[in-house]
Design a protein around this motif. Structure first.
Motif, PDB file in Angstrom:
ATOM      1  N   GLU A  17     136.449 -48.512 -34.139  1.00 37.15           N
ATOM      2  CA  GLU A  17     136.028 -46.896 -35.720  1.00 37.15           C
ATOM      3  C   GLU A  17     136.766 -46.198 -34.593  1.00 37.15           C
ATOM      4  O   GLU A  17     137.409 -46.595 -33.193  1.00 37.15           O
ATOM      5  CB  GLU A  17     134.614 -46.576 -34.211  1.00 37.15           C
ATOM      6  N   LEU A  18     137.280 -45.006 -34.821  1.00 41.36           N
ATOM      7  CA  LEU A  18     137.594 -44.064 -34.687  1.00 41.36           C
ATOM      8  C   LEU A  18     137.587 -42.624 -34.533  1.00 41.36           C
ATOM      9  O   LEU A  18     136.320 -42.000 -34.959  1.00 41.36           O
ATOM     10  CB  LEU A  18     139.244 -44.059 -35.235  1.00 41.36           C
ATOM     11  N   TYR A  19     137.501 -41.691 -33.008  1.00 46.41           N
ATOM     12  CA  TYR A  19     137.517 -40.291 -33.364  1.00 46.41           C
ATOM     13  C   TYR A  19     138.352 -39.893 -33.322  1.00 46.41           C
ATOM     14  O   TYR A  19     139.507 -39.909 -32.514  1.00 46.41           O
ATOM     15  CB  TYR A  19     136.544 -39.766 -32.090  1.00 46.41           C
ATOM     16  N   LEU A  20     138.960 -39.144 -34.541  1.00 46.06           N
ATOM     17  CA  LEU A  20     139.839 -37.707 -34.923  1.00 46.06           C
ATOM     18  C   LEU A  20     139.284 -36.499 -33.759  1.00 46.06           C
ATOM     19  O   LEU A  20     138.293 -36.682 -34.378  1.00 46.06           O
ATOM     20  CB  LEU A  20     139.607 -37.616 -35.839  1.00 46.06           C
ATOM     21  N   ILE A  21     140.003 -36.227 -33.157  1.00 45.39           N
ATOM     22  CA  ILE A  21     140.079 -34.602 -32.352  1.00 45.39           C
ATOM     23  C   ILE A  21     140.627 -33.493 -33.143  1.00 45.39           C
ATOM     24  O   ILE A  21     141.960 -33.912 -33.327  1.00 45.39           O
ATOM     25  CB  ILE A  21     140.212 -34.546 -30.756  1.00 45.39           C
TER      26      ILE A  21
ATOM     27  N   LEU B  67     141.908 -27.153 -33.421  1.00 47.68           N
ATOM     28  CA  LEU B  67     142.413 -26.300 -34.441  1.00 47.68           C
ATOM     29  C   LEU B  67     142.732 -24.513 -33.397  1.00 47.68           C
ATOM     30  O   LEU B  67     143.641 -24.725 -32.231  1.00 47.68           O
ATOM     31  CB  LEU B  67     141.003 -25.225 -34.960  1.00 47.68           C
ATOM     32  N   LYS B  68     143.872 -23.549 -34.531  1.00 48.61           N
ATOM     33  CA  LYS B  68     143.741 -24.136 -35.785  1.00 48.61           C
ATOM     34  C   LYS B  68     144.262 -24.522 -36.335  1.00 48.61           C
ATOM     35  O   LYS B  68     143.880 -25.371 -37.703  1.00 48.61           O
ATOM     36  CB  LYS B  68     143.516 -22.095 -36.386  1.00 48.61           C
ATOM     37  N   GLY B  69     145.721 -24.759 -35.928  1.00 44.04           N
ATOM     38  CA  GLY B  69     147.418 -24.992 -36.371  1.00 44.04           C
ATOM     39  C   GLY B  69     147.100 -26.708 -37.226  1.00 44.04           C
ATOM     40  O   GLY B  69     147.648 -26.951 -38.207  1.00 44.04           O
ATOM     41  N   SER B  70     146.268 -27.374 -36.920  1.00 46.18           N
ATOM     42  CA  SER B  70     145.739 -28.714 -36.812  1.00 46.18           C
ATOM     43  C   SER B  70     144.864 -29.225 -38.759  1.00 46.18           C
ATOM     44  O   SER B  70     144.444 -30.024 -38.818  1.00 46.18           O
ATOM     45  CB  SER B  70     145.656 -29.621 -36.041  1.00 46.18           C
ATOM     46  N   VAL B  71     144.510 -27.981 -38.684  1.00 44.82           N
ATOM     47  CA  VAL B  71     143.320 -28.244 -39.254  1.00 44.82           C
ATOM     48  C   VAL B  71     143.752 -29.032 -40.744  1.00 44.82           C
ATOM     49  O   VAL B  71     143.233 -29.838 -41.452  1.00 44.82           O
ATOM     50  CB  VAL B  71     142.446 -27.249 -40.289  1.00 44.82           C
ATOM     51  N   MET B  72     144.870 -28.357 -41.610  1.00 45.66           N
ATOM     52  CA  MET B  72     145.888 -29.287 -42.629  1.00 45.66           C
ATOM     53  C   MET B  72     145.683 -30.499 -42.567  1.00 45.66           C
ATOM     54  O   MET B  72     145.425 -31.496 -43.483  1.00 45.66           O
ATOM     55  CB  MET B  72     146.852 -27.846 -42.622  1.00 45.66           C
ATOM     56  N   PHE B  73     146.576 -30.589 -41.175  1.00 40.18           N
ATOM     57  CA  PHE B  73     147.317 -32.176 -41.219  1.00 40.18           C
ATOM     58  C   PHE B  73     145.496 -32.969 -40.981  1.00 40.18           C
ATOM     59  O   PHE B  73     145.782 -33.828 -41.784  1.00 40.18           O
ATOM     60  CB  PHE B  73     147.793 -32.082 -40.431  1.00 40.18           C
ATOM     61  N   THR B  74     144.863 -32.445 -40.167  1.00 45.26           N
ATOM     62  CA  THR B  74     143.843 -33.430 -39.962  1.00 45.26           C
ATOM     63  C   THR B  74     143.064 -33.587 -41.453  1.00 45.26           C
ATOM     64  O   THR B  74     142.848 -34.587 -41.512  1.00 45.26           O
ATOM     65  CB  THR B  74     142.995 -32.794 -38.938  1.00 45.26           C
TER      66      THR B  74
ATOM     67  N   LYS C 258     140.657 -45.349 -43.521  1.00 43.84           N
ATOM     68  CA  LYS C 258     140.079 -46.476 -43.902  1.00 43.84           C
ATOM     69  C   LYS C 258     138.573 -46.942 -42.521  1.00 43.84           C
ATOM     70  O   LYS C 258     137.723 -47.944 -42.934  1.00 43.84           O
ATOM     71  CB  LYS C 258     140.164 -48.119 -44.482  1.00 43.84           C
ATOM     72  N   MET C 259     139.258 -46.474 -41.867  1.00 47.02           N
ATOM     73  CA  MET C 259     138.170 -47.534 -41.008  1.00 47.02           C
ATOM     74  C   MET C 259     136.682 -45.546 -40.226  1.00 47.02           C
ATOM     75  O   MET C 259     136.698 -45.045 -40.880  1.00 47.02           O
ATOM     76  CB  MET C 259     138.883 -47.580 -39.315  1.00 47.02           C
ATOM     77  N   PRO C 260     135.862 -46.902 -39.641  1.00 47.95           N
ATOM     78  CA  PRO C 260     134.516 -46.238 -39.642  1.00 47.95           C
ATOM     79  C   PRO C 260     135.239 -44.852 -38.594  1.00 47.95           C
ATOM     80  O   PRO C 260     135.766 -44.833 -37.725  1.00 47.95           O
ATOM     81  CB  PRO C 260     133.398 -46.693 -38.958  1.00 47.95           C
ATOM     82  N   LEU C 261     134.499 -43.038 -39.245  1.00 49.07           N
ATOM     83  CA  LEU C 261     135.948 -42.688 -38.435  1.00 49.07           C
ATOM     84  C   LEU C 261     134.869 -41.163 -38.792  1.00 49.07           C
ATOM     85  O   LEU C 261     133.660 -40.642 -38.985  1.00 49.07           O
ATOM     86  CB  LEU C 261     136.441 -41.737 -40.154  1.00 49.07           C
ATOM     87  N   ARG C 262     134.479 -40.542 -36.907  1.00 47.48           N
ATOM     88  CA  ARG C 262     134.087 -39.711 -36.732  1.00 47.48           C
ATOM     89  C   ARG C 262     135.055 -38.087 -36.541  1.00 47.48           C
ATOM     90  O   ARG C 262     135.664 -38.277 -35.998  1.00 47.48           O
ATOM     91  CB  ARG C 262     133.537 -39.495 -35.820  1.00 47.48           C
ATOM     92  N   MET C 263     134.439 -37.385 -36.994  1.00 50.09           N
ATOM     93  CA  MET C 263     135.894 -36.192 -36.549  1.00 50.09           C
ATOM     94  C   MET C 263     135.494 -35.157 -35.521  1.00 50.09           C
ATOM     95  O   MET C 263     133.889 -34.822 -36.245  1.00 50.09           O
ATOM     96  CB  MET C 263     136.311 -35.651 -38.176  1.00 50.09           C
ATOM     97  N   GLU C 264     136.262 -34.731 -34.885  1.00 49.74           N
ATOM     98  CA  GLU C 264     135.504 -33.358 -34.046  1.00 49.74           C
ATOM     99  C   GLU C 264     136.122 -32.218 -33.826  1.00 49.74           C
ATOM    100  O   GLU C 264     137.733 -32.689 -34.062  1.00 49.74           O
ATOM    101  CB  GLU C 264     135.557 -33.761 -31.870  1.00 49.74           C
ATOM    102  N   PHE C 265     136.152 -31.195 -33.996  1.00 47.83           N
ATOM    103  CA  PHE C 265     136.810 -30.018 -34.277  1.00 47.83           C
ATOM    104  C   PHE C 265     136.646 -29.247 -33.121  1.00 47.83           C
ATOM    105  O   PHE C 265     135.788 -28.388 -32.331  1.00 47.83           O
ATOM    106  CB  PHE C 265     136.840 -29.062 -35.235  1.00 47.83           C
TER     107      PHE C 265
ATOM    108  N   ILE D 228     143.479 -37.721 -31.173  1.00 48.21           N
ATOM    109  CA  ILE D 228     143.976 -36.054 -30.389  1.00 48.21           C
ATOM    110  C   ILE D 228     144.961 -35.913 -32.336  1.00 48.21           C
ATOM    111  O   ILE D 228     146.208 -36.589 -32.323  1.00 48.21           O
ATOM    112  CB  ILE D 228     144.436 -35.696 -29.285  1.00 48.21           C
ATOM    113  N   VAL D 229     145.583 -35.227 -32.701  1.00 47.88           N
ATOM    114  CA  VAL D 229     145.514 -34.609 -33.806  1.00 47.88           C
ATOM    115  C   VAL D 229     145.902 -32.828 -34.131  1.00 47.88           C
ATOM    116  O   VAL D 229     145.376 -31.910 -33.886  1.00 47.88           O
ATOM    117  CB  VAL D 229     144.976 -34.745 -35.035  1.00 47.88           C
ATOM    118  N   GLU D 230     147.437 -32.863 -33.618  1.00 48.52           N
ATOM    119  CA  GLU D 230     148.220 -31.835 -33.942  1.00 48.52           C
ATOM    120  C   GLU D 230     149.124 -31.210 -34.766  1.00 48.52           C
ATOM    121  O   GLU D 230     148.968 -32.288 -35.293  1.00 48.52           O
ATOM    122  CB  GLU D 230     148.773 -31.412 -32.277  1.00 48.52           C
ATOM    123  N   ASP D 231     149.127 -30.179 -34.531  1.00 50.63           N
ATOM    124  CA  ASP D 231     150.038 -29.553 -35.896  1.00 50.63           C
ATOM    125  C   ASP D 231     151.827 -29.771 -35.060  1.00 50.63           C
ATOM    126  O   ASP D 231     152.049 -30.511 -35.947  1.00 50.63           O
ATOM    127  CB  ASP D 231     150.134 -27.643 -35.942  1.00 50.63           C
ATOM    128  N   ILE D 232     151.851 -29.419 -33.639  1.00 53.33           N
ATOM    129  CA  ILE D 232     153.306 -29.139 -33.934  1.00 53.33           C
ATOM    130  C   ILE D 232     153.175 -29.640 -31.670  1.00 53.33           C
ATOM    131  O   ILE D 232     152.069 -29.118 -30.921  1.00 53.33           O
ATOM    132  CB  ILE D 232     153.635 -28.122 -33.694  1.00 53.33           C
TER     133      ILE D 232
END
Ligand code: IMP
Ligand code: MG
Length: 179
Positions: A37-41, A44-51, A59-66, A99-103
């Motif tokens: 399972e995965l938590y995507l973090i 915001l705000k820059g990473s919104v489109m990419f995330t 495809k994995m069980p996914l939860r997303m936090e902002f 953690i998902v970032e734009d840049i």
């Protein structure tokens, strides 16, 4: 501050180039977190489109936090100071966290976040994914586990990245020459 218009922008990565790259990263993540399972973090705000685009490939069980951080003023260069505007997170102990970032630019924001999470939780894994990596501007030692494109020292806008709050909605990534 000089106002820039869309005509001043040169396209660096068009929409198709970005979407292909996002898909490639998604495929790698599906391998890495297979049967997990995965938590995507989303930072915001820059990473919104990419995330959001990336999440559609997963495809994995996914939860997303902002969460919301800011490090830029309204100009062209990183201040190196990080503002935690809203950093409330669920219990991430023993979780896979990405953690998902734009840049990543100077790296201060990334380091702040990694330190914050490590200080508050004992995650199962903690990794960092950034669409863009301005390696040449790094001031602190941090490298993304996944990144889309390495770029040189240009100020970019579009696909979540802003100039004074504008241009986040552009489907491509463009740049303006810093005057
Ligand atoms: P760092 O803390 O210097 O690594 O800065 C990271 C943050 O600065 C990113 O999450 C972006 O929000 C912002 N940033 C860095 N470079 C650019 C750029 O070229 N255009 C727009 N925002 C940027
Ligand atoms: Mg950002």
């Amino acid at each position: 501050m000089k106002m820039i218009t869309e005509n001043d922008l040169k396209i660096l990565f068009d929409s198709k180039t970005i979407q292909d790259k996002v898909q490639q990263i998604g495929l790698k993540l599906n391998q890495e977190y297979k049967n997990e399972e995965l938590y995507l973090i989303c930072v915001l705000k820059g990473s919104v489109m990419f995330t959001v685009d990336l999440s559609k490939h997963l495809k994995m069980p996914l939860r997303m936090e902002f969460i919301r951080l800011s490090s830029y003023g309204s100009g062209f260069s990183s201040t190196g100071k990080v503002n935690a505007v809203d950093i409330s997170l669920p219990d991430l102990n023993d979780k896979n966290v990405l953690i998902v970032e734009d840049i990543i630019d100077t790296g201060h924001t990334a380091k702040f976040l990694v330190d914050f999470i490590n200080h508050n939780f004992k995650t199962k894994t903690l990794k960092f994914c950034s669409l863009l990596d301005k390696k040449i501007k790094r001031e602190v030692k941090i490298d993304p586990d996944y990144y889309g494109f390495e770029i040189d020292d240009k100020f970019l806008v579009g696909y979540g990245l802003d100039y004074d709050g504008y241009y986040r909605n552009l489907p491509y990534i463009g740049y303006v020459e810093v005057l």
